[in-house]
Design a protein around this motif. Structure first.
Motif, short mmCIF file in Angstrom:
data_model
loop_
_atom_site.label_atom_id
_atom_site.label_comp_id
_atom_site.label_asym_id
_atom_site.label_seq_id
_atom_site.Cartn_x
_atom_site.Cartn_y
_atom_site.Cartn_z
N TYR A 117 0.83 -1.21 0.00
CA TYR A 117 0.00 0.00 0.00
C TYR A 117 0.86 1.26 0.00
O TYR A 117 0.64 2.19 -0.79
CB TYR A 117 -0.92 -0.02 1.22
N GLN A 118 1.87 1.30 0.88
CA GLN A 118 2.74 2.47 0.97
C GLN A 118 3.48 2.71 -0.34
O GLN A 118 3.67 3.85 -0.77
CB GLN A 118 3.73 2.31 2.12
N GLU A 119 3.91 1.63 -1.00
CA GLU A 119 4.60 1.75 -2.29
C GLU A 119 3.68 2.34 -3.35
O GLU A 119 4.08 3.21 -4.14
CB GLU A 119 5.11 0.38 -2.73
N PHE A 120 2.42 1.89 -3.35
CA PHE A 120 1.49 2.30 -4.41
C PHE A 120 0.91 3.69 -4.19
O PHE A 120 0.32 4.25 -5.11
CB PHE A 120 0.39 1.25 -4.57
N ILE A 121 1.02 4.25 -2.99
CA ILE A 121 0.53 5.62 -2.78
C ILE A 121 1.68 6.62 -2.71
O ILE A 121 1.47 7.80 -2.37
CB ILE A 121 -0.33 5.73 -1.50
N GLU A 122 2.90 6.18 -3.03
CA GLU A 122 4.06 7.07 -2.91
C GLU A 122 3.92 8.29 -3.82
O GLU A 122 4.23 9.42 -3.44
CB GLU A 122 5.34 6.31 -3.24
N ARG A 123 3.41 8.09 -5.05
CA ARG A 123 3.22 9.22 -5.97
C ARG A 123 2.04 10.09 -5.54
O ARG A 123 2.11 11.32 -5.58
CB ARG A 123 2.97 8.71 -7.38
N HIS A 124 0.96 9.42 -5.16
CA HIS A 124 -0.25 10.17 -4.80
C HIS A 124 -1.18 9.27 -3.99
O HIS A 124 -1.43 8.13 -4.36
CB HIS A 124 -0.99 10.64 -6.06
N ARG A 125 -1.67 9.81 -2.88
CA ARG A 125 -2.69 9.09 -2.11
C ARG A 125 -4.05 9.64 -2.49
O ARG A 125 -4.32 10.83 -2.28
CB ARG A 125 -2.47 9.24 -0.61
N PRO A 126 -4.91 8.82 -3.10
CA PRO A 126 -6.21 9.33 -3.53
C PRO A 126 -7.00 9.93 -2.37
O PRO A 126 -6.99 9.40 -1.26
CB PRO A 126 -6.91 8.07 -4.08
N ARG A 127 -7.68 11.02 -2.66
CA ARG A 127 -8.44 11.76 -1.64
C ARG A 127 -9.88 11.95 -2.09
O ARG A 127 -10.23 11.73 -3.24
CB ARG A 127 -7.79 13.14 -1.42
N ALA A 128 -10.70 12.40 -1.14
CA ALA A 128 -12.08 12.75 -1.48
C ALA A 128 -12.08 13.81 -2.57
O ALA A 128 -11.24 14.72 -2.59
CB ALA A 128 -12.81 13.26 -0.24
N SER A 129 -13.01 13.69 -3.51
CA SER A 129 -13.19 14.58 -4.67
C SER A 129 -12.26 14.25 -5.82
O SER A 129 -12.31 14.92 -6.85
CB SER A 129 -13.08 16.06 -4.31
N ASP A 130 -11.40 13.23 -5.67
CA ASP A 130 -10.66 12.72 -6.83
C ASP A 130 -11.61 11.91 -7.72
O ASP A 130 -12.69 11.48 -7.29
CB ASP A 130 -9.51 11.82 -6.38
N ILE A 131 -11.18 11.71 -8.95
CA ILE A 131 -11.93 10.91 -9.92
C ILE A 131 -11.03 9.77 -10.38
O ILE A 131 -9.86 10.01 -10.72
CB ILE A 131 -12.36 11.76 -11.12
N LEU A 132 -11.53 8.55 -10.38
CA LEU A 132 -10.77 7.40 -10.85
C LEU A 132 -11.21 7.04 -12.25
O LEU A 132 -12.41 7.10 -12.58
CB LEU A 132 -10.95 6.21 -9.91
N PHE A 133 -10.26 6.65 -13.09
CA PHE A 133 -10.51 6.46 -14.53
C PHE A 133 -9.78 5.20 -14.98
O PHE A 133 -8.64 4.95 -14.59
CB PHE A 133 -9.98 7.69 -15.28
N SER A 134 -10.45 4.38 -15.80
CA SER A 134 -9.84 3.13 -16.30
C SER A 134 -9.25 3.35 -17.69
O SER A 134 -9.86 4.01 -18.53
CB SER A 134 -10.88 2.01 -16.33
N ARG A 135 -8.06 2.78 -17.93
CA ARG A 135 -7.33 3.02 -19.17
C ARG A 135 -7.32 1.84 -20.14
O ARG A 135 -7.17 2.03 -21.33
CB ARG A 135 -5.87 3.37 -18.87
N VAL A 136 -7.39 0.61 -19.63
CA VAL A 136 -7.16 -0.58 -20.45
C VAL A 136 -8.33 -1.55 -20.30
O VAL A 136 -8.89 -1.70 -19.21
CB VAL A 136 -5.84 -1.28 -20.04
N GLY A 137 -8.66 -2.23 -21.40
CA GLY A 137 -9.77 -3.20 -21.35
C GLY A 137 -11.10 -2.47 -21.31
O GLY A 137 -11.54 -1.90 -22.31
#
Length: 420
Positions: free
Chosen positions: A55-75
């Motif tokens: 978890y810590q490795e995957f949020i190093e660039r950015h920790r998602p917060r309230a009011s963020d938008i998640l978007f799918s790129r593949v498939g």
């Protein structure tokens, strides 16, 4: 009044995921993958989990917060969901987190724009990839969005957000009702605590001990339902086609597409019947659709993808038993076990016939139907209510964000969390 346009990358920051597959665990922090990104508020209930170090490795660039938008790129590309509250999770592969610039864009308005037909067409035009459809981070940044001033963005968000909230509230009620119905099913047909069951004698069976007088049969031979092998015949006018992607869990989440008989896709083959239950054949999917009195119009006006298999109940009172058997954890575990295929694994009719199901006497099944019908009918009624809410929202959405409906002079109370 047409609004000016801006590229997404100029009014928001785009955070790419780590391009690696983690080790999943039984518990820990939720990881949002492409399959978890569905229109609406973020739902973490079915996500896979990772341990703290991952978890810590995957949020190093950015920790998602309230009011963020998640978007799918593949498939299943181009899907988005809105992070409506603070939650601890990280991004899985092939996903993007969009953080709107609070000085130029209202987060929920931006999310709404990504779901308009105008933007969806852009997304489709930007997709590449030979084996799997993919949209690059650079292309996502170049998506053009209408951009009224922040005050009008807030008003538009204020008009649309209550629809999303009502839909999400109904989905939670449906989930609670499904859990209650499944618990009742398990009491009767797994733990055998049904009325009169305290006096039952038990016998051995391929599924373990069952009450005397009950049987175990293959899913294709259970006397409480019949397999539906008929396909859609010629019809006048149009019918609405639902692909497997239009179903999530036990709910229709997309309107589908209307087709005349000669224009329908080759996969639009299955004809739903009253008192029938359908499930997606694909491995590791949970998509179950019931057709009963509250949504009986499906039997007359809809058709389903050949990716579904269906059964019709022996009678109306047997429908809850059929529905909850097909929707059960045990059935889907067996479905996944018998799926075959080199690339996309799915359940054939031969595999379906190998799934063993409990077959109680008809009077027990009908008695259960009387006990469970209210749960099922309320679930289907709420689903129909949500279809109306979605259609109304989707009718308003393109007109509001394009400026066709001018909100400048509207006195709208803007809900908390929709303004910049």
């Amino acid at each position: 009044m047409a609004y000016p346009e801006a590229e997404l990358g100029s009014i928001a920051t785009l955070w790419d995921c780590l391009h690696k597959t983690p080790a999943y665990s039984e518990d820990g922090y939720p990881m949002v993958r492409v399959t978890d990104i569905k229109r609406g508020f973020l739902d973490l209930s079915r996500t896979l989990k990772v341990q703290d170090e991952t978890y810590q490795e995957f949020i190093e660039r950015h920790r998602p917060r309230a009011s963020d938008i998640l978007f799918s790129r593949v498939g299943s590309y181009g899907n988005s969901c809105f992070v409506d509250r603070e939650q601890e999770f990280c991004l899985g592969q092939n996903t993007v987190c969009i953080t709107p610039d609070p000085g130029r864009s209202v987060p929920y308005f931006l999310y709404c724009c990504l779901n308009t037909p105008f933007v969806r067409q852009q997304i489709d035009s930007l997709v590449g990839g030979a084996s799997q459809p993919t949209i690059s981070l650079k292309s996502i940044a170049h998506i053009k969005l209408p951009l009224p001033d922040v005050a009008d963005q807030s008003k538009i968000a204020g008009i649309l957000l209550p629809y999303e909230s009502l839909i999400e509230n109904d989905l939670r009620r449906i989930e609670i009702l499904e859990d209650m119905a499944q618990n009742l099913y398990r009491e009767w047909f797994v733990k055998f605590r049904y009325p009169g069951g305290q006096d039952a004698r038990f016998i051995d069976s391929p599924l373990g001990q069952i009450p005397e007088g009950w049987e175990v049969k293959g899913a294709m031979d259970n006397g409480n339902w019949n397999f539906i092998d008929q396909n859609v015949g010629p019809y006048v006018g149009t019918k609405r086609y639902h692909a497997t992607a239009d179903i999530d869990g036990i709910t229709i989440v997309s309107d589908g597409v209307d087709y005349a008989y000669k224009q329908k896709p080759s996969r639009a083959q299955k004809q739903p019947l009253l008192n029938s239950v359908w499930f997606a054949r694909m491995q590791e999917t949970y998509k179950v659709l019931a057709v009963a009195r509250p949504n009986a119009a499906l039997a007359a006006n809809a058709m389903l993808s050949s990716g579904f298999a269906g059964f019709v109940a022996a009678d109306e009172d047997s429908l809850p038993f059929l529905f909850l058997t097909i929707a059960s954890r045990e059935f889907h575990q067996e479905k996944d076990r018998y799926c075959t295929g080199a690339t996309q694994r799915s359940l054939t009719n031969d595999g379906l016939s190998r799934i063993l199901t409990i077959c109680p006497p008809r009077e027990i099944v009908q008695q259960f139907g009387h006990a469970a019908t209210d749960f099922m009918e309320l679930m289907l009624t709420l689903q129909q209510q949500n279809l109306i809410l979605r259609r109304t929202r989707d009718l308003l959405l393109p007109r509001l964000v394009s400026g066709e409906i001018d909100v400048a002079d509207l006195d709208i109370a803007v809900p908390e969390g929709t303004s910049a």
